[in-house]
Design a protein around this motif. Sequence first.
Motif, short mmCIF file in Angstrom:
data_model
loop_
_atom_site.label_atom_id
_atom_site.label_comp_id
_atom_site.label_asym_id
_atom_site.label_seq_id
_atom_site.Cartn_x
_atom_site.Cartn_y
_atom_site.Cartn_z
N ALA A 1 0.83 -1.20 0.00
CA ALA A 1 0.00 0.00 0.00
C ALA A 1 0.87 1.26 0.00
N LEU A 2 1.98 1.22 0.73
CA LEU A 2 2.89 2.36 0.74
C LEU A 2 3.54 2.55 -0.63
N ILE A 3 3.90 1.47 -1.30
CA ILE A 3 4.44 1.55 -2.66
C ILE A 3 3.38 2.11 -3.60
N GLY A 4 2.12 1.70 -3.38
CA GLY A 4 1.02 2.24 -4.19
C GLY A 4 0.86 3.74 -4.01
N ILE A 5 1.08 4.22 -2.81
CA ILE A 5 1.00 5.67 -2.57
C ILE A 5 2.13 6.38 -3.32
N LEU A 6 3.32 5.80 -3.28
CA LEU A 6 4.47 6.44 -3.91
C LEU A 6 4.43 6.40 -5.44
N LEU A 7 3.61 5.52 -6.00
CA LEU A 7 3.48 5.42 -7.46
C LEU A 7 2.33 6.29 -7.97
N PHE A 8 2.15 7.47 -7.39
CA PHE A 8 1.00 8.30 -7.75
C PHE A 8 1.08 8.85 -9.16
N LYS A 9 2.27 8.92 -9.74
CA LYS A 9 2.40 9.43 -11.10
C LYS A 9 2.15 8.34 -12.14
N LYS A 10 2.30 7.09 -11.75
CA LYS A 10 2.11 5.96 -12.66
C LYS A 10 0.85 5.21 -12.23
N ARG A 11 -0.29 5.67 -12.73
CA ARG A 11 -1.57 5.13 -12.27
C ARG A 11 -1.75 3.67 -12.64
N LYS A 12 -1.26 3.25 -13.79
CA LYS A 12 -1.42 1.84 -14.18
C LYS A 12 -0.63 0.93 -13.25
N ASN A 13 0.60 1.32 -12.92
CA ASN A 13 1.40 0.53 -11.98
C ASN A 13 0.78 0.54 -10.59
N GLN A 14 0.22 1.68 -10.21
CA GLN A 14 -0.45 1.78 -8.91
C GLN A 14 -1.64 0.83 -8.86
N PHE A 15 -2.37 0.74 -9.96
CA PHE A 15 -3.52 -0.16 -10.05
C PHE A 15 -3.08 -1.61 -9.92
N VAL A 16 -1.97 -1.97 -10.57
CA VAL A 16 -1.46 -3.35 -10.51
C VAL A 16 -0.97 -3.69 -9.10
N ILE A 17 -0.26 -2.77 -8.46
CA ILE A 17 0.22 -2.99 -7.09
C ILE A 17 -0.96 -3.18 -6.14
N ASN A 18 -2.01 -2.40 -6.34
CA ASN A 18 -3.19 -2.56 -5.49
C ASN A 18 -3.88 -3.90 -5.73
N ARG A 19 -3.86 -4.38 -6.96
CA ARG A 19 -4.42 -5.71 -7.23
C ARG A 19 -3.61 -6.79 -6.52
N LEU A 20 -2.29 -6.67 -6.54
CA LEU A 20 -1.45 -7.63 -5.82
C LEU A 20 -1.75 -7.58 -4.32
N ASN A 21 -1.93 -6.38 -3.80
CA ASN A 21 -2.26 -6.22 -2.38
C ASN A 21 -3.63 -6.82 -2.09
N LEU A 22 -4.55 -6.69 -3.02
CA LEU A 22 -5.87 -7.30 -2.85
C LEU A 22 -5.75 -8.81 -2.79
N LEU A 23 -4.91 -9.40 -3.64
CA LEU A 23 -4.71 -10.85 -3.61
C LEU A 23 -4.08 -11.30 -2.29
N LEU A 24 -3.14 -10.52 -1.79
CA LEU A 24 -2.51 -10.85 -0.50
C LEU A 24 -3.54 -10.81 0.62
N ASN A 25 -4.41 -9.81 0.61
CA ASN A 25 -5.43 -9.73 1.64
C ASN A 25 -6.48 -10.83 1.49
N LEU A 26 -6.77 -11.24 0.26
CA LEU A 26 -7.67 -12.38 0.07
C LEU A 26 -7.03 -13.66 0.59
N PHE A 27 -5.72 -13.81 0.42
CA PHE A 27 -5.00 -14.95 0.99
C PHE A 27 -5.12 -14.95 2.52
N LEU A 28 -4.93 -13.78 3.13
CA LEU A 28 -5.06 -13.67 4.59
C LEU A 28 -6.48 -14.01 5.03
#
Length: 136
Positions: free
Chosen positions: A54-81
Motif C-alpha cells: 500500500a505504501l508503494i502504491g502511494i508512492l506510485l501516484f504518477k504511474k496510475r497503471k502501476n499503482q492499479f497493478v500494485i493494489n491488485r497484488l495487495n488485494l490478492l494478498l489480503n484475500l489470501f489472509l
Amino acid sequence: MIQRIQTIYLLFVVLISGLLPFWVNLWSDANGAEVYASNEILISVAFYGSAVLALIGILLFKKRKNQFVINRLNLLLNLFLLGFFVYRSLNLSGDTSVSEKGIGMLIPVISIVFLVLANRAIKKDEDLVKSVDRLR
C-alpha cells in the motif's frame, strides 16, 4: 499526491495492516490465550507485506497503471489472509473447549474494502486523463 482520494484510502490500508493486527487479537485459542499477529510469523509477514504494498502504491501516484497493478497484488494478498483466517476458524478441534474468533480477523476485509475504493478512484482518474487526451 495527497489531494487524491486514493492516497487517503491507501494510507488507511497502511495504518490498518501495519499497526492494527499487532494491537487487536486475531483469535483466542482453547486455553484462553490471545493470539496476535506478532505470535505467528507468516501472518505478521503477510500484514507487513500488505502495508508495504500500500505504501508503494502511494508512492506510485504518477504511474496510475502501476499503482492499479500494485493494489491488485495487495488485494490478492489480503484475500489470501482472509482465506487463511476462514480456514483457521473452520478448522476447530472437536473438544468441548472451543477457540474464539477475535475482531482482528476482520482486518483483511476492511483492507479489501479500502483497496477496492482506491482502485475505483484510480480508474476514474485514468478515465479522466484519457478523456482529456481525446480532446487535444
